[in-house]
Design an enzyme around this catalytic site. Structure first.
Site, PDB file in Angstrom:
ATOM      1  N   SER A 193       0.859  -1.181   0.000  1.00 32.18           N
ATOM      2  CA  SER A 193       0.000   0.000   0.000  1.00 32.18           C
ATOM      3  C   SER A 193       0.895   1.230   0.000  1.00 32.18           C
ATOM      4  CB  SER A 193      -0.893   0.007   1.243  1.00 32.18           C
ATOM      5  OG  SER A 193      -1.530   1.261   1.408  1.00 32.18           O
ATOM      6  N   TYR A 240      -2.018  -1.375  10.436  1.00 31.70           N
ATOM      7  CA  TYR A 240      -2.103  -1.652   8.998  1.00 31.70           C
ATOM      8  C   TYR A 240      -0.859  -1.134   8.291  1.00 31.70           C
ATOM      9  CZ  TYR A 240      -3.768  -1.392   4.167  1.00 31.70           C
ATOM     10  OH  TYR A 240      -3.893  -1.516   2.803  1.00 31.70           O
TER      11      TYR A 240
END
Length: 265
Positions: free
Chosen positions: A141, A154
């Site tokens: 990401s 995350y």
């Protein structure tokens, strides 16, 4: 790279980017193994594949169940007798502050995003090395390159993937195995809806960034282009990807900016 007849195993294949990759690779004539926790959804994805449904095999798995992944990798390998590309697209996001997020939720996120990807890749790697060919594709990401509020664990899980697989790439670069790390920004999927809150509940809300992001199909196209060119790392998205360069060259400015803006998913 021509994906026709390539044997590709995709995790997170029941929705989002993973699902979009299934359809594109099926159209290109790849032989697929598709995995996620939701077997029913996987069979629905298989039914929507337009070409050669017999070349789409469903293999349910749970990335959080570390003790099952070696056996799952063996099962996957036996289906076609090889795996050319493993695309690690399975994962889960987060919406919660550091102080509020329960340790059990943080552990769950790390188990799925980091350890799940690592354990599955390590189970396949020796066989790829024996064949002297293979691609490990890791869907990270943009927040694997910098941190933002409400996504501490995350972001940490994605940062950890970069460190791990950058190191692995150095170790196998001359043995026929490639490592491709993909960093999407805003992609219109259910990732924010399915994110875990501080207490592990479903977020059930699509963030504005995801709502206005590129489509999963567009992202999947860019991923396959990157893998075909064997790029070590690829940023995919819109203006949010500029944050990677701002963080690198203007860290003070970036820190002030990111505190005030809606953050990426």
């Amino acid at each position: 790279m021509d994906f026709k007849n390539k044997i590709v195993w995709i995790t997170g294949a029941s929705s989002g980017i993973g699902e979009a990759l299934v359809y594109l690779l099926n159209e290109q004539g790849a032989k697929l193994i598709i995995s996620s926790r939701r077997s029913g959804a996987l069979y629905e994805v298989k039914q929507r594949c337009r070409k050669n449904p017999l070349d789409v095999h469903v293999l349910p798995l749970d990335l959080a169940q570390a003790d099952t992944l070696t056996a799952k990798a063996e099962n996957a390998w036996r289906i076609y007798g090889a795996i050319d590309i493993l695309i690690n697209a399975g994962g889960i996001s987060q919406r919660g502050t550091v102080l509020e997020t329960a340790a059990t939720v943080e552990q769950q996120i790390m188990n799925v995003n980091f350890w799940g990807t690592v354990n599955l890749s390590k189970a396949i790697l020796p066989k790829m090395l024996q064949r002297k060919q293979g691609n490990l594709v890791v869907i990270s990401s943009v927040v694997g390159k910098f941190g933002t509020q409400f996504r501490s664990t995350y972001s940490a899980s994605k940062h950890a993937l970069h460190g791990y697989f950058d190191s692995l790439r150095c170790e196998v670069y001359d043995q026929g195995v490639s490592v491709n790390i993909i960093c999407p920004g805003f992609v219109k999927t259910n990732v924010t809806i399915n994110s875990l809150t501080a207490q592990g509940e479903k977020h059930n809300h699509m963030d504005e960034g995801q709502e206005n992001g590129i489509s999963a199909t567009q992202c999947a196209h860019e991923i396959l282009k990157s893998v075909a060119k064997n790029k070590e790392e690829t940023l995919i998205g819109g203006k949010e990807t500029y944050g990677v360069y701002l963080k690198r060259f203007f860290p003070g400015y970036f820190s002030k900016m990111i505190r005030k803006r809606k953050v990426v998913g």
